[in-house]
Design a protein around this motif. Structure first.
Motif, PDB file in Angstrom:
ATOM      1  N   LEU A 158       0.904  -0.979  -0.052  1.00 21.10           N
ATOM      2  CA  LEU A 158       0.155   0.089   0.057  1.00 21.10           C
ATOM      3  C   LEU A 158       0.949   1.111  -0.078  1.00 21.10           C
ATOM      4  CD1 LEU A 158      -3.052   1.204   0.413  1.00 21.10           C
ATOM      5  CD2 LEU A 158      -2.405   0.923   2.793  1.00 21.10           C
ATOM      6  N   LEU A 159       0.634   2.233  -0.870  1.00 20.72           N
ATOM      7  CA  LEU A 159       1.454   3.336  -1.114  1.00 20.72           C
ATOM      8  C   LEU A 159       0.676   4.712  -1.452  1.00 20.72           C
ATOM      9  CD1 LEU A 159       2.133   3.639  -4.449  1.00 20.72           C
ATOM     10  CD2 LEU A 159       3.510   1.434  -3.854  1.00 20.72           C
ATOM     11  N   HIS A 212      -4.676  -3.736   8.210  1.00 20.63           N
ATOM     12  CA  HIS A 212      -5.169  -2.664   8.696  1.00 20.63           C
ATOM     13  C   HIS A 212      -4.273  -1.484   8.434  1.00 20.63           C
ATOM     14  CE1 HIS A 212      -8.207  -4.686  10.575  1.00 20.63           C
ATOM     15  NE2 HIS A 212      -7.583  -5.377  11.036  1.00 20.63           N
ATOM     16  N   PHE A 213      -4.740  -0.241   8.154  1.00 21.26           N
ATOM     17  CA  PHE A 213      -3.823   0.932   7.707  1.00 21.26           C
ATOM     18  C   PHE A 213      -4.441   2.245   8.446  1.00 21.26           C
ATOM     19  CE2 PHE A 213      -6.472   0.911   3.879  1.00 21.26           C
ATOM     20  CZ  PHE A 213      -6.953   2.310   4.012  1.00 21.26           C
ATOM     21  N   ALA A 214      -3.778   3.047   8.583  1.00 22.20           N
ATOM     22  CA  ALA A 214      -4.165   4.393   8.840  1.00 22.20           C
ATOM     23  C   ALA A 214      -3.498   5.696   8.216  1.00 22.20           C
ATOM     24  CB  ALA A 214      -3.829   4.898  10.597  1.00 22.20           C
ATOM     25  N   SER A 227      -8.715  -0.579   5.944  1.00 22.78           N
ATOM     26  CA  SER A 227      -8.264  -2.114   5.617  1.00 22.78           C
ATOM     27  C   SER A 227      -8.128  -2.499   4.118  1.00 22.78           C
ATOM     28  CB  SER A 227      -9.085  -3.052   6.372  1.00 22.78           C
ATOM     29  OG  SER A 227     -10.508  -3.170   5.866  1.00 22.78           O
ATOM     30  N   VAL A 228      -7.285  -3.228   4.027  1.00 20.34           N
ATOM     31  CA  VAL A 228      -7.106  -3.888   2.502  1.00 20.34           C
ATOM     32  C   VAL A 228      -7.740  -5.353   2.563  1.00 20.34           C
ATOM     33  CG1 VAL A 228      -5.527  -4.846   0.704  1.00 20.34           C
ATOM     34  CG2 VAL A 228      -5.071  -2.896   2.021  1.00 20.34           C
ATOM     35  N   ILE A 234     -10.194  -0.053   1.576  1.00 22.06           N
ATOM     36  CA  ILE A 234     -11.370   0.356   1.914  1.00 22.06           C
ATOM     37  C   ILE A 234     -11.145   1.306   3.172  1.00 22.06           C
ATOM     38  CG2 ILE A 234     -13.554  -0.582   3.026  1.00 22.06           C
ATOM     39  CD1 ILE A 234     -12.857  -3.418   1.623  1.00 22.06           C
ATOM     40  N   LEU A 235     -11.720   2.411   2.794  1.00 22.86           N
ATOM     41  CA  LEU A 235     -11.611   3.535   4.146  1.00 22.86           C
ATOM     42  C   LEU A 235     -12.993   3.325   4.872  1.00 22.86           C
ATOM     43  CD1 LEU A 235     -10.675   6.709   2.248  1.00 22.86           C
ATOM     44  CD2 LEU A 235      -9.029   5.270   3.682  1.00 22.86           C
TER      45      LEU A 235
END
Length: 349
Positions: A158-159, A212-214, A227-228, A234-235
């Motif tokens: 993710l970038l 998960h990401f922020a 999340s991916v 997906i936000l």
């Protein structure tokens, strides 16, 4: 028949609007505030602190000196004992000029993309050396740079893809060199600002932990959590503002104003964000861009992965980059402009 068709489209529109607005918006309300005092961890090497990275058994510090001959210094953690340096600066074999480090690589894997050579390389760090285990070429699309590269799985990354006037959140398979998903920025600032638009106005940090990401925005008081899933970005939640601020645009400052350039009046909200298994740690500044070199962030906001505000840490030293050890409940950081010989060590609960 026409009536049924009309009803069908009305129902479909309602469903679509529901999907668009499903991202939950959360206000910032912290139940706990704690003041924490730093211990100093001495670093004897002559390094201009630039970035700090935590792996399973090691801490890596990037040397930001312009005339540095090597980019990365490896320390045994938690002793902070220097083991070696690696990644020489240059244009020869196994030398690099513009490395951007991947975040959240597993165990003791340390990867980065060299923008100069359009390659990405993975090192396995040991107690005695960094060993190259993979090298691959990867070129940006239309001269757009790849920033904030996070490893989600072995092949998914993710970038942020960006140039001066354009940016997107993208999910790549760096092995096949394919973009699997891409989502636009949250606000349509390009339409609103027109020729005055630059991507830096909605610039952001990305960090992930597994799927998960922020995201934490540089010039907006906003954090997004997502999340991916099934190779899609997906936000899911948003913390902070609902509409963008009125930005100070590029151009000369007002006569008698504080800054030579108008842009320097923009407020920097988040200098960095770090993800752990339990929580999200966001480095909060709320400082005009023109003053950031004099005083960096001294607040860390802590959120759960559900977006719940957990605690607010008030640091007695300002920092610009940091990492969190959730097992030991320790935070280590430094001020890129004002730290020379010491890392700051914070114990938190």
């Amino acid at each position: 028949m026409k009536k049924n068709n009309y009803l069908y489209w009305i129902i479909l529109l309602i469903i679509l609007l529901g999907n668009i607005s499903c991202k939950e918006v959360i206000e910032k309300k912290f139940p706990n505030t704690k003041e924490v005092k730093a211990n100093e961890v001495r670093i004897n090497e002559i390094i201009k602190f630039s970035n700090i990275y935590k792996l399973k058994d090691y801490v890596v510090i990037r040397d930001g000196h312009e005339n540095a001959s090597v980019f990365f210094y490896v320390y045994k953690y938690p002793e902070f004992k220097l083991l070696y340096s690696f990644a020489n600066k240059g244009n020869g074999p196994n030398e690099y000029l513009m490395p951007t480090v991947f975040k959240n690589t597993p165990d003791n894997l340390f990867s980065f993309r060299d923008h100069w050579k359009d390659v990405w390389v993975s090192y396995l760090l040991t107690d005695t050396a960094g060993i190259v285990i993979r090298t691959n070429d990867i070129k940006p699309i239309d001269n757009r740079f790849m920033w904030e590269i996070n490893q989600v799985t072995d092949s998914l990354f993710l970038l942020k893809s960006q140039d001066a006037k354009w940016s997107r959140r993208e999910l790549w398979n760096l092995y096949s060199k394919n973009i699997l998903d891409s989502i636009p920025n949250t606000f349509n600032l390009k339409k609103e600002l027109g020729k005055n638009y630059y991507a830096i106005f909605e610039d952001f940090w990305i960090t992930s932990k597994n799927e998960h990401f922020a995201l934490a925005y540089y010039f907006m008081d906003l954090i997004e959590i997502g999340s991916v899933k099934n190779q899609k970005i997906i936000l899911e939640k948003s913390i902070g503002i609902k509409t963008p601020p009125d930005f100070h645009l590029y151009g000369p400052g007002k006569p008698g104003g504080k800054y030579e350039y108008n842009f320097l009046n923009n407020i920097v909200y988040y200098e960095n964000v770090v993800c752990g298994n339990k929580y999200i740690y966001a480095l909060y500044a709320k400082v005009p861009f023109g003053e950031l070199k004099n005083v960096h962030s001294s607040i860390i906001e802590i959120y759960s992965w559900d977006g719940e505000a957990v605690a607010l840490l008030k640091l007695d030293k300002s920092i610009s980059d940091f990492f969190v050890d959730e097992d030991l409940k320790m935070i280590y950081g430094f001020d890129i402009d004002n730290s020379e010989d010491f890392l700051y060590e914070y114990s938190y609960e």
